[in-house]
Design a protein around this motif. Structure first.
Motif, PDB file in Angstrom:
ATOM      1  N   GLU A  69      35.855  35.569 -27.736  1.00 31.81           N
ATOM      2  CA  GLU A  69      36.172  35.833 -29.322  1.00 31.81           C
ATOM      3  C   GLU A  69      37.323  36.539 -29.604  1.00 31.81           C
ATOM      4  O   GLU A  69      37.812  37.320 -30.420  1.00 31.81           O
ATOM      5  CB  GLU A  69      34.297  37.092 -29.119  1.00 31.81           C
ATOM      6  CG  GLU A  69      33.602  35.578 -29.307  1.00 31.81           C
ATOM      7  CD  GLU A  69      32.350  36.581 -29.488  1.00 31.81           C
ATOM      8  OE1 GLU A  69      32.430  37.560 -30.230  1.00 31.81           O
ATOM      9  OE2 GLU A  69      31.450  36.321 -29.558  1.00 31.81           O
ATOM     10  N   THR A  70      37.424  38.013 -28.206  1.00 31.87           N
ATOM     11  CA  THR A  70      38.801  39.052 -28.428  1.00 31.87           C
ATOM     12  C   THR A  70      39.838  38.462 -28.608  1.00 31.87           C
ATOM     13  O   THR A  70      41.008  38.847 -29.257  1.00 31.87           O
ATOM     14  CB  THR A  70      37.828  39.920 -27.830  1.00 31.87           C
ATOM     15  OG1 THR A  70      36.798  40.571 -27.750  1.00 31.87           O
ATOM     16  CG2 THR A  70      39.081  41.227 -27.354  1.00 31.87           C
ATOM     17  N   ALA A  71      39.878  37.474 -27.333  1.00 31.12           N
ATOM     18  CA  ALA A  71      41.509  37.138 -27.552  1.00 31.12           C
ATOM     19  C   ALA A  71      41.771  35.630 -28.735  1.00 31.12           C
ATOM     20  O   ALA A  71      42.682  36.036 -29.232  1.00 31.12           O
ATOM     21  CB  ALA A  71      41.363  36.043 -26.532  1.00 31.12           C
ATOM     22  N   HIS A  72      40.111  35.169 -29.991  1.00 28.12           N
ATOM     23  CA  HIS A  72      40.948  34.987 -30.324  1.00 28.12           C
ATOM     24  C   HIS A  72      41.570  36.201 -32.028  1.00 28.12           C
ATOM     25  O   HIS A  72      42.083  35.463 -32.756  1.00 28.12           O
ATOM     26  CB  HIS A  72      39.519  33.934 -31.362  1.00 28.12           C
ATOM     27  CG  HIS A  72      40.356  33.866 -32.356  1.00 28.12           C
ATOM     28  ND1 HIS A  72      40.489  32.000 -32.885  1.00 28.12           N
ATOM     29  CD2 HIS A  72      39.231  33.917 -33.417  1.00 28.12           C
ATOM     30  CE1 HIS A  72      40.640  31.545 -33.966  1.00 28.12           C
ATOM     31  NE2 HIS A  72      40.062  32.122 -34.228  1.00 28.12           N
ATOM     32  N   VAL A  73      40.671  37.424 -32.116  1.00 29.35           N
ATOM     33  CA  VAL A  73      41.110  37.686 -32.747  1.00 29.35           C
ATOM     34  C   VAL A  73      42.682  38.608 -32.275  1.00 29.35           C
ATOM     35  O   VAL A  73      43.155  39.134 -33.023  1.00 29.35           O
ATOM     36  CB  VAL A  73      39.953  39.134 -32.699  1.00 29.35           C
ATOM     37  CG1 VAL A  73      40.532  40.521 -33.658  1.00 29.35           C
ATOM     38  CG2 VAL A  73      38.406  38.515 -32.948  1.00 29.35           C
ATOM     39  N   PHE A  74      42.934  39.106 -31.089  1.00 32.98           N
ATOM     40  CA  PHE A  74      44.227  39.116 -30.763  1.00 32.98           C
ATOM     41  C   PHE A  74      44.949  38.287 -31.510  1.00 32.98           C
ATOM     42  O   PHE A  74      46.363  38.029 -31.331  1.00 32.98           O
ATOM     43  CB  PHE A  74      44.810  39.565 -29.479  1.00 32.98           C
ATOM     44  CG  PHE A  74      43.565  40.815 -29.294  1.00 32.98           C
ATOM     45  CD1 PHE A  74      42.936  41.438 -30.023  1.00 32.98           C
ATOM     46  CD2 PHE A  74      42.834  41.248 -27.659  1.00 32.98           C
ATOM     47  CE1 PHE A  74      41.905  42.647 -29.572  1.00 32.98           C
ATOM     48  CE2 PHE A  74      42.579  42.388 -27.306  1.00 32.98           C
ATOM     49  CZ  PHE A  74      42.108  43.537 -28.230  1.00 32.98           C
ATOM     50  N   ASP A  75      44.771  37.197 -31.185  1.00 32.01           N
ATOM     51  CA  ASP A  75      45.898  36.165 -31.381  1.00 32.01           C
ATOM     52  C   ASP A  75      46.832  36.021 -32.950  1.00 32.01           C
ATOM     53  O   ASP A  75      46.103  36.431 -33.560  1.00 32.01           O
ATOM     54  CB  ASP A  75      44.927  34.344 -31.368  1.00 32.01           C
ATOM     55  CG  ASP A  75      45.224  33.990 -29.573  1.00 32.01           C
ATOM     56  OD1 ASP A  75      45.193  34.473 -29.143  1.00 32.01           O
ATOM     57  OD2 ASP A  75      44.259  33.236 -30.013  1.00 32.01           O
ATOM     58  N   GLY A  76      47.914  36.198 -32.283  1.00 33.49           N
ATOM     59  CA  GLY A  76      48.876  35.969 -33.837  1.00 33.49           C
ATOM     60  C   GLY A  76      49.017  37.678 -33.822  1.00 33.49           C
ATOM     61  O   GLY A  76      49.633  37.827 -35.271  1.00 33.49           O
TER      62      GLY A  76
END
Length: 123
Positions: free
Chosen positions: A90-97
């Motif tokens: 979930e955190t990686a997804h938020v950090f993406d971009g």
């Protein structure tokens, strides 16, 4: 020649150590990323900060579970690993971009992979 049980034990210990190390690196990267965001910023920045803090805390707790002699049984360890894996993804997804957050996202994904590998080792 090494017996299967010795090989299984070595793999277990190696995967456990790799997971604990990935959790430590992820916690450090997430705490750093979260510290670079001003509290009370835009909604997107606040989400990034909160997810970074949460991931750092979950990874730190998971590392402690793996590194210390504790009272958690195998099911408790599985639950902790699964929780860590989910939070990291979930955190990686938020950090993406997010500008400057790719390194932290990479650490989150590496930690999720290490948790998954150790879960498979547990059987």
């Amino acid at each position: 020649m090494t017996s299967t049980s010795q090989q299984d034990l070595v793999r277990f210990l190696e995967d456990r150590f790799a997971c604990a190390q990935a959790c430590t690196e992820c916690a450090r990267a997430c705490a750093l990323r979260a510290s670079l965001v001003d509290p009370g910023g835009a909604d997107e920045q606040e989400l990034l900060r909160r997810k970074g803090i949460m991931c750092a805390e979950v990874c730190d707790a998971t590392c402690r579970v793996l590194a210390e002699q504790n009272t958690l049984d195998e099911d408790g360890v599985r639950i902790q690993l699964d929780w860590c894996r989910a939070v990291c993804l979930e955190t990686a997804h938020v950090f993406d971009g997010q500008q400057g957050a790719q390194d932290a996202a990479d650490h989150c994904r590496a930690c999720a992979r290490a948790c998954t590998a150790f879960l498979h080792t547990l059987g």
